[in-house]
Structure formats: C-alpha cells, structure tokens
Design a protein around this motif. Structure first.
Motif, short mmCIF file in Angstrom:
data_model
loop_
_atom_site.label_atom_id
_atom_site.label_comp_id
_atom_site.label_asym_id
_atom_site.label_seq_id
_atom_site.Cartn_x
_atom_site.Cartn_y
_atom_site.Cartn_z
N LEU A 87 9.26 -9.52 8.35
CA LEU A 87 8.09 -9.75 7.52
C LEU A 87 8.17 -8.89 6.26
O LEU A 87 8.79 -7.83 6.27
N THR A 88 7.55 -9.35 5.19
CA THR A 88 7.58 -8.66 3.91
C THR A 88 6.30 -7.86 3.69
O THR A 88 5.19 -8.40 3.85
N VAL A 89 6.46 -6.62 3.32
CA VAL A 89 5.31 -5.74 3.05
C VAL A 89 4.63 -6.15 1.75
O VAL A 89 5.29 -6.31 0.72
N VAL A 90 3.32 -6.34 1.81
CA VAL A 90 2.58 -6.68 0.58
C VAL A 90 1.69 -5.53 0.11
O VAL A 90 1.27 -5.52 -1.05
N SER A 91 1.42 -4.56 1.00
CA SER A 91 0.67 -3.36 0.57
C SER A 91 0.83 -2.26 1.60
O SER A 91 1.12 -2.52 2.77
N VAL A 92 0.68 -1.01 1.12
CA VAL A 92 0.70 0.17 1.99
C VAL A 92 -0.52 1.00 1.65
O VAL A 92 -0.65 1.50 0.53
N ILE A 93 -1.44 1.14 2.62
CA ILE A 93 -2.69 1.85 2.38
C ILE A 93 -3.05 2.67 3.61
O ILE A 93 -3.11 2.14 4.73
N ASP A 94 -3.31 3.98 3.40
CA ASP A 94 -3.80 4.85 4.47
C ASP A 94 -2.96 4.76 5.75
O ASP A 94 -3.47 4.50 6.85
N ASN A 95 -1.65 4.96 5.60
CA ASN A 95 -0.72 4.93 6.73
C ASN A 95 -0.75 3.60 7.48
O ASN A 95 -0.52 3.54 8.69
N GLN A 96 -1.05 2.53 6.75
CA GLN A 96 -0.98 1.19 7.31
C GLN A 96 -0.25 0.30 6.30
O GLN A 96 -0.22 0.60 5.11
N PHE A 97 0.33 -0.77 6.79
CA PHE A 97 0.92 -1.74 5.88
C PHE A 97 0.39 -3.13 6.23
O PHE A 97 0.03 -3.41 7.38
#
Length: 200
Positions: free
Chosen positions: A50-60
């Motif tokens: 899967l492709t990462v679309v965002s990384v926020i607060d130790n979550q993706f």
C-alpha cells in the motif's frame, strides 16, 4: 518489493469508506517505524503493498482500491484489528526471507491449528487456482510473513510458527475459520506459467 520479514504489528485506528475509495489509518506498535516514512512510500500491510498518503501523530494513512479491499482480508478487518507491517526493501540489504511483491493472490482459511512443543502448526485451505505454486520446503507469504511450507496437497498446505514469529506477528492469534492474505512465491508463478504455456 519486500522480504516477508515483518517488523511487527500495527493497529487499525480508522476505516473511512467514501464511495468506492477506502482509507485506512494505522498506528504502528514498532519503535521508530515511521521515522523517515514520507508520502508515496510503500508499506506492506498484512502482505498487501500500500502507498502512504499521510503521516500524522505516529500514524500513517493509505487508500485502497475497491478491488484490493474485496480481494483481501481487509474486507473483514475493523477498527482495533492488528496488522503485520513491513517497510520496502533497500538495495544492498540482506534478503533473509524471500522475494515478496505485496500483490496478494487470494484469501486462504485456517482449517486446523495445533501446538507442537513451542511451535504452532497451522493448516490452510488451498484453492485449485494456486495448486502447483506451493511446494513442500518452498516459500509462502501469509499476511506478509515469509514462511516455509511444511507439507502440501491439492487442497491444503501447512506451516509452522516459531516463537519469534509468534511474538512479532499477528499469526499466533489465528484460529480455525480465520482468513489470511496469501501470496505464493514469485519464482513458482513463473515456472508454472512457462510450463502451462502462459495459461492460468
């Protein structure tokens, strides 16, 4: 491209369905797993690339096509489910598992589970479409975990989970009836395709 050596697990914290688009939010339970992850990177989630679309607060977060959602066990997962995680391979690193593409071939079901001393032995159903791509002592990826096939027939195959695999993956929680993502060995696929003249 991956190796099937899962780094650990992550928790699905959100599932958003908007029309035909499904967005997942995942919180890794692995220290520094997201340290240098950025938009566009590939992460194997339960063996699905899967492709990462965002990384926020130790979550993706990542978005799934409807076909991926329906073809894999993501259709059965819910908020709080644990998934196996692996970053993509770096050129020059050791390849200690086997070559895993992250393209799931289908879903298989646990049909037997037994404990043999400190190992867990699991028997999985095998669809006729994949017969010939799985051999005893060969490699297979189950929920993204690189494992060695112990035995196989035209209807099933077995694998064993050593304590380390039980500790860092979600496979130790599997019970009879549970479904998993399955990817057969890419080398086996080409052999079968060549022998069959390209027919499926």
């Amino acid at each position: 491209m991956f190796s099937g050596l899962v780094a650990g697990t992550g928790e699905i914290t959100k599932i958003i369905k908007q029309g035909k688009t499904i967005e997942l939010m995942v919180r890794p339970q692995i220290t520094n797993f997201l340290a240098d992850v950025k938009y566009g990177d590939s992460i194997a989630v339960n063996g699905t690339c899967l492709t990462v679309v965002s990384v926020i607060d130790n979550q993706f977060s990542t978005k799934l096509m409807p076909q991926t959602f329906e073809k894999t066990i993501f259709r059965n997962l819910e908020t709080g489910s644990l998934v196996n995680l692996e970053r993509s391979l770096k050129v020059g690193n050791r390849l200690e598992g086997h070559i895993v593409t992250g393209h799931v071939d289908g879903v298989s079901q646990v049909i037997e589970r037994k404990v043999n001393e400190n190992a867990i032995e699991l028997k999985f159903s095998l669809s006729q479409r994949l017969v010939g791509q799985i051999i005893a002592q060969g490699s297979i990826a189950i929920n993204g975990v690189s494992l060695t096939v112990m035995d196989t027939s035209s209807r099933w195959f077995t694998v064993g989970l050593i304590p380390h695999t039980q500790l860092i993956t979600n496979l130790d929680m599997l019970t009879v009836g549970d479904e998993v993502n399955l990817e057969t060995d890419i080398l086996g696929k080409y052999v079968v395709a060549n022998l069959s003249g390209g027919r499926k």
